[in-house]
Design a protein around this motif. Structure first.
Motif, PDB file in Angstrom:
ATOM      1  N   ASP A  86      -3.680   6.479  -7.486  1.00  0.00           N
ATOM      2  CA  ASP A  86      -4.408   6.402  -8.750  1.00  0.00           C
ATOM      3  C   ASP A  86      -3.507   5.752  -9.798  1.00  0.00           C
ATOM      4  OD1 ASP A  86      -6.656   6.751 -10.285  1.00  0.00           O
ATOM      5  OD2 ASP A  86      -6.073   8.740 -10.988  1.00  0.00           O
ATOM      6  N   LYS A  87      -4.052   4.792 -10.521  1.00  0.00           N
ATOM      7  CA  LYS A  87      -3.373   4.069 -11.612  1.00  0.00           C
ATOM      8  C   LYS A  87      -2.221   3.175 -11.142  1.00  0.00           C
ATOM      9  CE  LYS A  87      -4.892   7.231 -15.148  1.00  0.00           C
ATOM     10  NZ  LYS A  87      -5.370   8.329 -14.282  1.00  0.00           N
ATOM     11  N   GLU A  88      -2.149   2.921  -9.845  1.00  0.00           N
ATOM     12  CA  GLU A  88      -1.140   1.990  -9.335  1.00  0.00           C
ATOM     13  C   GLU A  88      -1.521   0.548  -9.722  1.00  0.00           C
ATOM     14  OE1 GLU A  88      -0.297   2.441  -5.161  1.00  0.00           O
ATOM     15  OE2 GLU A  88       0.761   0.516  -5.052  1.00  0.00           O
ATOM     16  N   THR A  89      -0.511  -0.234 -10.122  1.00  0.00           N
ATOM     17  CA  THR A  89      -0.766  -1.640 -10.445  1.00  0.00           C
ATOM     18  C   THR A  89      -0.844  -2.427  -9.141  1.00  0.00           C
ATOM     19  OG1 THR A  89       0.365  -1.472 -12.538  1.00  0.00           O
ATOM     20  CG2 THR A  89       0.156  -3.676 -11.620  1.00  0.00           C
ATOM     21  N   LEU A  90      -1.863  -3.243  -9.002  1.00  0.00           N
ATOM     22  CA  LEU A  90      -1.975  -4.045  -7.791  1.00  0.00           C
ATOM     23  C   LEU A  90      -2.425  -5.454  -8.149  1.00  0.00           C
ATOM     24  CD1 LEU A  90      -5.310  -4.116  -6.774  1.00  0.00           C
ATOM     25  CD2 LEU A  90      -4.766  -1.705  -6.795  1.00  0.00           C
ATOM     26  N   HIS A  91      -2.364  -6.303  -7.171  1.00  0.00           N
ATOM     27  CA  HIS A  91      -2.744  -7.700  -7.365  1.00  0.00           C
ATOM     28  C   HIS A  91      -3.937  -8.007  -6.468  1.00  0.00           C
ATOM     29  CE1 HIS A  91       0.893  -8.788  -9.656  1.00  0.00           C
ATOM     30  NE2 HIS A  91       1.398  -7.776  -8.978  1.00  0.00           N
ATOM     31  N   SER A  92      -4.947  -8.580  -7.070  1.00  0.00           N
ATOM     32  CA  SER A  92      -6.141  -8.943  -6.316  1.00  0.00           C
ATOM     33  C   SER A  92      -6.144 -10.447  -6.140  1.00  0.00           C
ATOM     34  CB  SER A  92      -7.390  -8.508  -7.068  1.00  0.00           C
ATOM     35  OG  SER A  92      -7.375  -7.112  -7.249  1.00  0.00           O
ATOM     36  N   VAL A 118     -13.296 -14.181  -0.034  1.00  0.00           N
ATOM     37  CA  VAL A 118     -12.630 -13.003   0.509  1.00  0.00           C
ATOM     38  C   VAL A 118     -11.687 -12.445  -0.547  1.00  0.00           C
ATOM     39  CG1 VAL A 118     -11.119 -12.148   2.351  1.00  0.00           C
ATOM     40  CG2 VAL A 118     -12.745 -13.992   2.829  1.00  0.00           C
ATOM     41  N   ARG A 119     -11.829 -11.170  -0.821  1.00  0.00           N
ATOM     42  CA  ARG A 119     -10.924 -10.514  -1.768  1.00  0.00           C
ATOM     43  C   ARG A 119      -9.906  -9.672  -1.012  1.00  0.00           C
ATOM     44  NH1 ARG A 119     -12.106  -6.526  -6.949  1.00  0.00           N
ATOM     45  NH2 ARG A 119     -10.014  -5.646  -6.969  1.00  0.00           N
ATOM     46  N   LYS A 120      -8.649  -9.841  -1.337  1.00  0.00           N
ATOM     47  CA  LYS A 120      -7.607  -9.004  -0.752  1.00  0.00           C
ATOM     48  C   LYS A 120      -6.781  -8.400  -1.880  1.00  0.00           C
ATOM     49  CE  LYS A 120      -7.070 -10.787   3.890  1.00  0.00           C
ATOM     50  NZ  LYS A 120      -6.334 -11.671   4.782  1.00  0.00           N
ATOM     51  N   ASP A 121      -6.400  -7.154  -1.700  1.00  0.00           N
ATOM     52  CA  ASP A 121      -5.627  -6.447  -2.722  1.00  0.00           C
ATOM     53  C   ASP A 121      -4.253  -6.091  -2.166  1.00  0.00           C
ATOM     54  OD1 ASP A 121      -7.835  -6.111  -4.792  1.00  0.00           O
ATOM     55  OD2 ASP A 121      -8.771  -5.309  -2.994  1.00  0.00           O
ATOM     56  N   SER A 177      -6.337 -15.202  -8.756  1.00  0.00           N
ATOM     57  CA  SER A 177      -5.717 -13.897  -8.582  1.00  0.00           C
ATOM     58  C   SER A 177      -5.554 -13.226  -9.929  1.00  0.00           C
ATOM     59  CB  SER A 177      -4.379 -14.014  -7.871  1.00  0.00           C
ATOM     60  OG  SER A 177      -3.487 -14.756  -8.661  1.00  0.00           O
ATOM     61  N   TRP A 178      -5.518 -11.933  -9.915  1.00  0.00           N
ATOM     62  CA  TRP A 178      -5.332 -11.194 -11.154  1.00  0.00           C
ATOM     63  C   TRP A 178      -4.685  -9.854 -10.849  1.00  0.00           C
ATOM     64  CZ3 TRP A 178      -9.941 -12.127  -8.735  1.00  0.00           C
ATOM     65  CH2 TRP A 178     -10.658 -11.036  -8.287  1.00  0.00           C
TER      66      TRP A 178
END
Ligand code: ZN
Length: 178
Positions: free
Chosen positions: A27-33, A43-46, A61-62
Motif C-alpha cells: 500500500d502506497k508504494e511508488t511504482l512505475h507504469s 499492454v500495461r506493465k507495472d 510511462s508514468w
C-alpha cells in the motif's frame, strides 16, 4: 497501415505485483507504469522502483502510487459519470467515443481521473491516457477533438444518459451532472 481498432480505448488495471521481480506491491508504494504497443494491443506493465528501467519507457510511462484496491460501493444508486464511463468503455462502440471523452473530461475535473499522457495514434487520432486516482487503472480515451458546437451537443446527451434533464429544464435536486 493497420486501422486502429476499438482497443484504442479501454481500461488497464494496475498489477498487484511487479512485472519483473513479482514482488507484491505494498500500500502506497511508488511504482512505475509502462504502456507499450505489443502485437496490436496496448499492454500495461507495472514495476517496483528497483526494477524500473528508465531507459525502456515503452510508448508511455508514468510514476504512480499503489493503493490497495478498495471494494466497489454497491451500484444501487443512479448512474454517475464513472459508472457510465465504465459501461460505455465495456460496450466498445465506436459511436460512444464522444461521450466517453466527455465523461473522462468530467471525471478529470472532479479529480477522479488524472491525465498521464497524450499520444498520437498511427491514424492521427489523439489518444489521452487517464489514470484513476483511487484504483490506479489506466483508461485510454480517443480525443475526438470536437468543435464547440459538437461539444455542447455531446454534453447534453451525456447529461441525459446520467439521468439529468437537458438545459432549460428544471434542474434535478442533488448534484448536477457537470
Ligand atoms: Zn520489482
Amino acid at each position: 497501415m493497420a486501422r486502429q481498432n476499438t482497443d484504442n480505448w479501454s481500461v488497464r488495471k494496475c498489477a498487484k505485483a511487479c512485472a519483473k521481480c513479482e514482488k507484491d506491491f505494498e500500500d502506497k508504494e511508488t511504482l512505475h507504469s509502462r504502456l507499450s504497443f505489443d502485437e496490436g494491443e496496448y499492454v500495461r506493465k507495472d514495476f517496483c522502483e528497483a526494477c524500473w528501467n528508465k531507459d525502456d519507457p515503452g510508448l508511455s510511462s508514468w510514476k504512480t502510487v499503489f493503493m490497495v484496491p478498495v471494494q466497489q460501493e454497491e451500484a444501487v444508486k443512479k448512474e454517475n459519470a464513472e459508472s457510465l464511463l465504465r459501461k460505455l468503455v465495456a460496450k466498445e462502440n465506436e459511436e460512444d467515443l464522444n461521450a466517453i471523452f466527455i465523461l473522462a473530461v468530467m471525471l478529470e475535473r472532479k479529480r477522479i481521473l488524472v491525465e498521464r499522457d497524450v499520444q498520437t495514434a498511427e491514424d492521427g487520432r489523439k489518444l489521452r491516457i487517464y489514470e484513476h486516482r483511487k484504483t490506479n487503472e489506466s483508461f485510454m480515451v480517443v480525443d475526438p477533438e470536437l468543435r464547440l458546437t459538437e461539444l455542447e451537443h455531446v454534453q447534453e446527451k451525456v447529461v441525459i444518459l446520467l439521468g439529468g434533464k437537458p438545459r432549460n429544464a428544471e434542474p434535478e435536486s442533488g448534484e448536477s451532472a457537470i
